[in-house]
Write a protein that holds these residues in place. Structure first.
Motif, short mmCIF file in Angstrom:
data_model
loop_
_atom_site.label_atom_id
_atom_site.label_comp_id
_atom_site.label_asym_id
_atom_site.label_seq_id
_atom_site.Cartn_x
_atom_site.Cartn_y
_atom_site.Cartn_z
N THR A 825 24.19 -54.29 -14.60
CA THR A 825 23.86 -54.79 -15.94
C THR A 825 22.54 -55.53 -15.89
O THR A 825 22.37 -56.46 -15.08
CB THR A 825 24.96 -55.74 -16.45
N THR A 826 21.60 -55.13 -16.70
CA THR A 826 20.28 -55.77 -16.65
C THR A 826 19.65 -55.78 -18.03
O THR A 826 19.99 -54.99 -18.90
CB THR A 826 19.36 -55.05 -15.63
N LYS A 827 18.74 -56.71 -18.23
CA LYS A 827 18.05 -56.87 -19.51
C LYS A 827 16.60 -57.19 -19.21
O LYS A 827 16.30 -57.98 -18.30
CB LYS A 827 18.71 -58.00 -20.32
N LEU A 828 15.69 -56.60 -19.98
CA LEU A 828 14.26 -56.80 -19.78
C LEU A 828 13.63 -57.42 -21.02
O LEU A 828 13.81 -56.91 -22.13
CB LEU A 828 13.58 -55.47 -19.47
N LEU A 829 12.91 -58.53 -20.82
CA LEU A 829 12.13 -59.17 -21.88
C LEU A 829 10.66 -58.94 -21.59
O LEU A 829 10.18 -59.23 -20.48
CB LEU A 829 12.41 -60.67 -21.94
N VAL A 830 9.92 -58.42 -22.58
CA VAL A 830 8.52 -58.07 -22.39
C VAL A 830 7.67 -58.87 -23.37
O VAL A 830 7.87 -58.80 -24.58
CB VAL A 830 8.29 -56.56 -22.62
N TYR A 831 6.72 -59.65 -22.83
CA TYR A 831 5.83 -60.47 -23.65
C TYR A 831 4.40 -60.00 -23.43
O TYR A 831 3.77 -60.32 -22.42
CB TYR A 831 6.02 -61.95 -23.30
N GLU A 832 3.92 -59.21 -24.38
CA GLU A 832 2.65 -58.50 -24.21
C GLU A 832 1.45 -59.44 -24.06
O GLU A 832 0.50 -59.14 -23.34
CB GLU A 832 2.40 -57.57 -25.41
N GLU A 833 1.46 -60.61 -24.72
CA GLU A 833 0.30 -61.48 -24.73
C GLU A 833 0.39 -62.63 -23.72
O GLU A 833 -0.47 -63.49 -23.69
CB GLU A 833 0.10 -62.06 -26.13
N CYS A 834 1.45 -62.64 -22.92
CA CYS A 834 1.66 -63.76 -22.00
C CYS A 834 1.16 -63.43 -20.60
O CYS A 834 1.15 -62.28 -20.16
CB CYS A 834 3.14 -64.13 -21.94
N ASP A 835 0.78 -64.48 -19.89
CA ASP A 835 0.41 -64.34 -18.49
C ASP A 835 1.57 -64.82 -17.61
O ASP A 835 2.73 -64.77 -18.01
CB ASP A 835 -0.90 -65.08 -18.19
N HIS A 836 1.25 -65.32 -16.44
CA HIS A 836 2.29 -65.62 -15.44
C HIS A 836 3.28 -66.69 -15.92
O HIS A 836 4.47 -66.61 -15.64
CB HIS A 836 1.60 -66.08 -14.15
N ALA A 837 2.80 -67.66 -16.64
CA ALA A 837 3.64 -68.80 -17.02
C ALA A 837 4.58 -68.50 -18.19
O ALA A 837 5.53 -69.25 -18.42
CB ALA A 837 2.77 -70.01 -17.35
N ILE A 838 4.32 -67.45 -18.95
CA ILE A 838 5.06 -67.19 -20.20
C ILE A 838 5.13 -68.49 -21.00
O ILE A 838 6.21 -68.99 -21.34
CB ILE A 838 6.47 -66.61 -19.95
N ASP A 839 3.98 -69.07 -21.28
CA ASP A 839 3.94 -70.39 -21.91
C ASP A 839 3.38 -70.38 -23.33
O ASP A 839 3.17 -71.46 -23.90
CB ASP A 839 3.16 -71.38 -21.04
N LEU A 840 3.10 -69.21 -23.91
CA LEU A 840 2.85 -69.20 -25.35
C LEU A 840 4.11 -69.69 -26.03
O LEU A 840 5.22 -69.28 -25.68
CB LEU A 840 2.47 -67.81 -25.83
N VAL A 841 3.97 -70.57 -26.99
CA VAL A 841 5.12 -71.32 -27.50
C VAL A 841 6.23 -70.42 -27.99
O VAL A 841 7.41 -70.63 -27.65
CB VAL A 841 4.67 -72.30 -28.60
N ALA A 842 5.92 -69.41 -28.78
CA ALA A 842 6.96 -68.53 -29.31
C ALA A 842 7.65 -67.75 -28.20
O ALA A 842 8.88 -67.57 -28.21
CB ALA A 842 6.37 -67.57 -30.34
N SER A 843 6.89 -67.29 -27.23
CA SER A 843 7.46 -66.53 -26.10
C SER A 843 8.31 -67.44 -25.21
O SER A 843 9.39 -67.05 -24.76
CB SER A 843 6.34 -65.89 -25.28
N GLU A 844 7.81 -68.63 -24.95
CA GLU A 844 8.57 -69.61 -24.16
C GLU A 844 9.92 -69.87 -24.82
O GLU A 844 10.97 -69.86 -24.16
CB GLU A 844 7.77 -70.90 -24.04
N THR A 845 9.90 -70.11 -26.12
CA THR A 845 11.13 -70.37 -26.87
C THR A 845 12.08 -69.19 -26.79
O THR A 845 13.27 -69.34 -26.49
CB THR A 845 10.78 -70.66 -28.35
N ASP A 846 11.57 -68.01 -27.04
CA ASP A 846 12.40 -66.81 -27.05
C ASP A 846 13.05 -66.57 -25.69
O ASP A 846 14.25 -66.27 -25.60
CB ASP A 846 11.56 -65.60 -27.45
N HIS A 847 12.28 -66.70 -24.63
CA HIS A 847 12.85 -66.32 -23.34
C HIS A 847 13.83 -67.34 -22.81
O HIS A 847 14.81 -66.99 -22.15
CB HIS A 847 11.74 -65.95 -22.34
N TRP A 848 13.66 -68.64 -23.16
CA TRP A 848 14.65 -69.61 -22.71
C TRP A 848 15.97 -69.48 -23.46
O TRP A 848 17.06 -69.62 -22.87
CB TRP A 848 14.10 -71.03 -22.81
N ILE A 849 15.91 -69.20 -24.74
CA ILE A 849 17.16 -68.99 -25.48
C ILE A 849 17.84 -67.71 -25.00
O ILE A 849 19.07 -67.66 -24.84
CB ILE A 849 16.89 -68.97 -27.00
N ASN A 850 17.06 -66.68 -24.73
CA ASN A 850 17.63 -65.46 -24.16
C ASN A 850 18.28 -65.71 -22.81
O ASN A 850 19.34 -65.17 -22.50
CB ASN A 850 16.55 -64.38 -24.02
#
Length: 857
Positions: A825-850
């Motif tokens: 079982t696996t899930k992939l989250l893809v953030y096109e505009e993010c770099d290593h930190a995934i620290d764009l605010v919307a992406s950061e929020t989305d991936h932590w809730i996920n």
């Protein structure tokens, strides 16, 4: 209104009151503050106790009436746990609570009796960060915090002059340009204590490119002692290049627009994709004249046909006499490093400290029309024997001499982090040069905790050495006899005082204080920012795993035993989104933390493994808790006892969270750090397993519900843990993980990491670049999580930033597809505009809730 905020001398808030004028000044002060509070109707005031310990902060509910009538309503926060309704709040509301409460301080300084703090705040709706300015007025034992003022996104830096009479504001603005728009930098000079805009200097793109405002590493803007000039770092313009099929001038390099070093920049990797070649520039704040400093190392490439090689110059400061600038030069592709490797989080890149005389250049800039030929003396390398030297700082001159302090490591290290020495040299203010043979090592590089020092322990560890990236801007005490800074000491960030008196060596004093009065202060993470103008107070912050930062003052001189301290600002939440409920997180409640220590019997260096365990309130009472194990990235960094909203969110959601500072972490001595090099995927894995088993033995953890969450090297470890120990780790969340070093080594901005961590120190030749051999690739593959893929059965989430230069997203994609192919079982989250930190605010929020919801399932 403004004079109250900017001119404390007008309202005498720092002047002792005598019997004759007390009434009049009280009236004037009161009236001025009434108008101020009426204007900022949601302002708060904070009243620490006179004992130096924190008392509950008090908020004025109706500011004008409350201030006049002194009807102050207590807002001391309840220590009760959340209600069941709060505990079952939606994930979005819960996450919103945690990030809104975060107090991310980017700068604090004091000028003219006012302490100014800048706070960075997430804006989830706009996918950006907002900057807020707080002015903190201190009057004896009382302090008043003005309402936060939002800074325009156009403002990139605010630098006060040494006296506080001037303020430099760097603005990046958009201007029309023929049929399109263009951005430019403007430097504004505010005078009269920052109240009058006296000069606005638009910087020509013909002079230089983008100004570097990365003050954590390369960047720097510094006022001259007489406040007539500034020095700063900016990009050297690229050579002019044009197409083969275009009109071109005689200076154009025809066909060079796609050539690296000409039309294309060779950058410094992750987070530094806009940084290629930085130089020093001087600006006269009266005439507006700007000129590049040419008597520096590597200046021959400034006018050449290529911008390859040379030196990147940064961290500039002025000598006390104002006739020279002192700065750091990084090898940008010379004999010691033929290619530019990734710079961020890589503190072993070769660098030295230099000085350049600018006396003639300053005189020329002060003229209405400056000339082109400048002939100052040649530059001098101050640290020729050190492979690493950075962060120069001067003491106040005394008897014609000043002390130059800096961080150095003579041999350097191959790992991306390491222990630094503190060195000093004497600076002759009359000649504006280093006094020959005056270098002194004040604090040595420490191999094992306790090798130096007086045996004083913090968190059970004797002094482990200096683990810090830069010294504070104002680190010297007023008498010049001590340096105050912050270092990693085990799993805490500790404020320390270092004696630099003649003959003193390894005289390091941990400063003990507790701003919150909770008793946790000696395990809290604290930070020193600078001194007040009179040197009587030190400005500090304190944070704990369940408490965001508070700002406080320490009485000077700083003491070995408990130093008197008090809170001057306890900043309330700022809502991060309009789609969530009002933030309700109460600092200090809902969960607690404890420090754990595990003694390994494996490896050559058997230093204890330090961990931080976060536990929801009522842990283990009704049933045992699920555990999320968090090995940090790096790997040569450290998780400290600080408030981290994302992990607080997981803990608030009912999970115990374990931060593991495995051997290889910073803050535990150089020997333990370097013991990981060559053993990655083995020693660090066993360390995390040992720490996890120690946490389970505490009796509150369900051993059948253990997961792992990590990013970068932490993701590397997550892959190893579910592959090597599938019986223990039942679920994993991985953020930009390294999963196959053999396929990463030629695609990353840090190929040296691939060699050093798998093959050991000395295996990467920094003086040349070549691909790995067959044997090296085999070893890299064996050290990778992909080697244990057949054992993996844990459900796994993979989150990827597709602009990652550090760990290419192909690493996570390879692992994701391999897991899916074998039915995991696996899930992939893809953030096109993010770099290593995934620290764009919307992406950061989305991936932590996920991540939390994935663990919930």
């Amino acid at each position: 209104l403004l004079p109250v905020v900017c001119r404390p001398d007008l309202c005498n808030i720092a002047t002792p009151l005598d019997a004759d004028n007390e009434t009049m000044i009280s009236v004037v002060f009161g009236l001025r503050f009434c108008f101020l509070l009426a204007y900022i109707a949601h302002s708060s005031a904070f009243f620490p106790s006179r004992s130096g310990r924190i008392r509950s902060a008090r908020t004025i509910t109706t500011p004008l009436a409350a201030f006049v009538n002194k009807k102050r309503v207590s807002s001391s926060r309840s220590s009760s746990v959340w209600s069941s309704a709060n505990m079952t709040a939606s994930d979005s509301d819960s996450y919103h609570d945690m990030v809104s409460a975060s107090v991310d301080i980017t700068d604090i300084y004091e000028r003219n009796g006012i302490i100014t703090a800048t706070r960075s705040v997430r804006d989830i709706d706009a996918n950006s960060r907002r900057q807020f300015l707080y002015n903190i007025l201190v009057n004896g034992e009382e302090s008043f915090v003005t309402a936060p003022i939002e800074l325009s996104a156009k403002i990139k830096a605010r630098i006060p002059s040494p006296s506080g009479s001037k303020l430099l504001v760097l603005v990046e603005e958009t201007v029309p340009e023929s049929e399109s728009e263009s951005t430019r930098h403007v430097i504004e000079i505010w005078t009269e204590n920052g109240q009058s805009l006296s000069n606005r200097i638009a910087l020509s793109k013909e002079v230089h490119g983008k100004i570097c405002t990365d003050f954590a590493w390369f960047g720097g803007i510094s006022w001259s002692p007489d406040e007539s000039a500034i020095v700063y770092t900016a990009e050297v313009n690229r050579p002019k290049a044009s197409s083969f099929f275009a009109n071109h001038s005689g200076d154009d390099i025809v066909g060079g627009q796609f050539t690296l070093g000409v039309g294309k920049r060779e950058d410094w990797g992750e987070k530094y994709t806009d940084t290629a070649l930085l130089a020093l520039f001087l600006l006269n704040v009266e005439t507006g004249n700007v000129r590049i400093v040419r008597n520096v190392p590597g200046s021959d490439v400034y006018d050449g046909s290529s911008r390859g090689g040379g030196f990147v110059l940064g961290q500039p400061i002025w000598s006390p006499c104002g006739n020279s600038v002192v700065y750091v030069g990084w090898d940008a592709g010379g004999a010691e490093m033929p290619r530019r490797l990734g710079a961020i989080y890589c503190f072993q890149r070769p660098c030295r400290i230099y000085s350049s005389s600018v006396k003639i250049l300053l005189k020329d800039l002060s003229q209405s029309a400056s000339s082109e030929v400048i002939s100052d003396d040649p530059y001098e390398c101050i640290t020729p024997s050190d492979r690493l030297a950075r962060s120069p700082r001067f003491s106040r001159p005394k008897n014609g001499t000043s002390t130059l302090a800096y961080l150095a490591n003579e041999k350097g290290f191959d790992t991306h982090g390491g222990c630094m020495a503190l060195c000093t040299s004497n600076w002759d203010t009359s000649t504006s040069m280093i006094v020959k043979d005056s270098k002194r090592v004040v604090v040595e590089v420490v191999q094992r905790p306790g090798d130096v020092g007086d045996g004083t322990k913090v968190q059970g560890y004797e002094f482990p050495g200096l683990f810090l990236h830069q010294l504070p801007r104002e680190c010297f005490t007023h008498d010049g006899e001590h340096i105050v800074t912050t270092t990693e000491w085990g799993s805490v960030n500790k404020v320390i005082s270092i004696s630099v008196k003649d003959g003193a060596k390894n005289d390091v004093l941990p400063i003990n204080f507790d701003l919150t009065g909770t008793g946790y202060g000696y395990h809290a993470s604290q930070q020193f920012y600078g001194f007040t103008a009179d040197g009587a107070m030190a400005i500090v912050t304190q944070t704990e795993p369940n408490r965001p930062k508070v700002i406080g003052l320490l009485n000077c001189p700083l003491q070995k035993n408990t130093t008197a301290s008090r809170v001057i600002a306890n900043l309330p939440p700022i809502a991060a989104s309009s789609f969530a409920k009002k933030p309700v997180f109460e600092p200090g409640t809902g969960f607690s933390s404890r420090l754990l220590s595990s003694q390994p019997d494996h490896g050559d260096i058997k230093e204890p493994i330090s961990s931080i365990l976060l536990l929801p309130n009522g842990a283990g009472v009704a049933e045992k808790l699920p555990l999320i194990v968090v090995p940090h990235g790096g790997p040569h960094t450290c998780m400290s006892t600080a408030y981290v909203p994302s992990y607080s969110y997981l803990c608030r959601g009912g999970y115990a969270v374990l931060f593991v500072n495995f051997r290889g972490s910073t803050g535990f001595g150089q020997a333990a750090l370097e013991s990981l090099a060559g053993t990655a995927g083995r020693q660090d894995v066993r360390d995390v397993v040992l720490a996890t088993q120690s946490a389970i033995k505490e009796g509150m953890i369900d051993p059948d519900r253990v997961g792992v969450c990590g990013g970068s090297h932490g993701g590397f470890l997550a892959g190893h843990l579910i592959g090597q120990h599938p019986e223990l780790f039942k679920v994993a969340c991985m953020r930009n993980p390294c999963t196959n070093i053999a396929s990463m080594v030629t695609a990353t901005d840090i190929p040296d990491w691939c060699y050093v961590e798998t093959l050991g120190p000395g295996t990467y030749d920094f003086s040349r670049f070549s691909g790995p051999s067959r044997q090296e690739l085999e070893k890299m593959w064996e050290s990778s999580p992909i080697a244990y893929l057949a054992n993996v059965k844990a459900p796994t989430l993979v989150a990827l930033g597709m602009k990652d230069r550090r760990v290419p997203p192909s690493q996570g994609l390879e692992y994701y597809h391999a897991l899916r192919a074998k039915g995991v079982t696996t899930k992939l989250l893809v953030y096109e505009e993010c770099d290593h930190a995934i620290d764009l605010v919307a992406s950061e929020t989305d991936h932590w809730i996920n991540i939390k919801q994935f663990f919930d399932k």
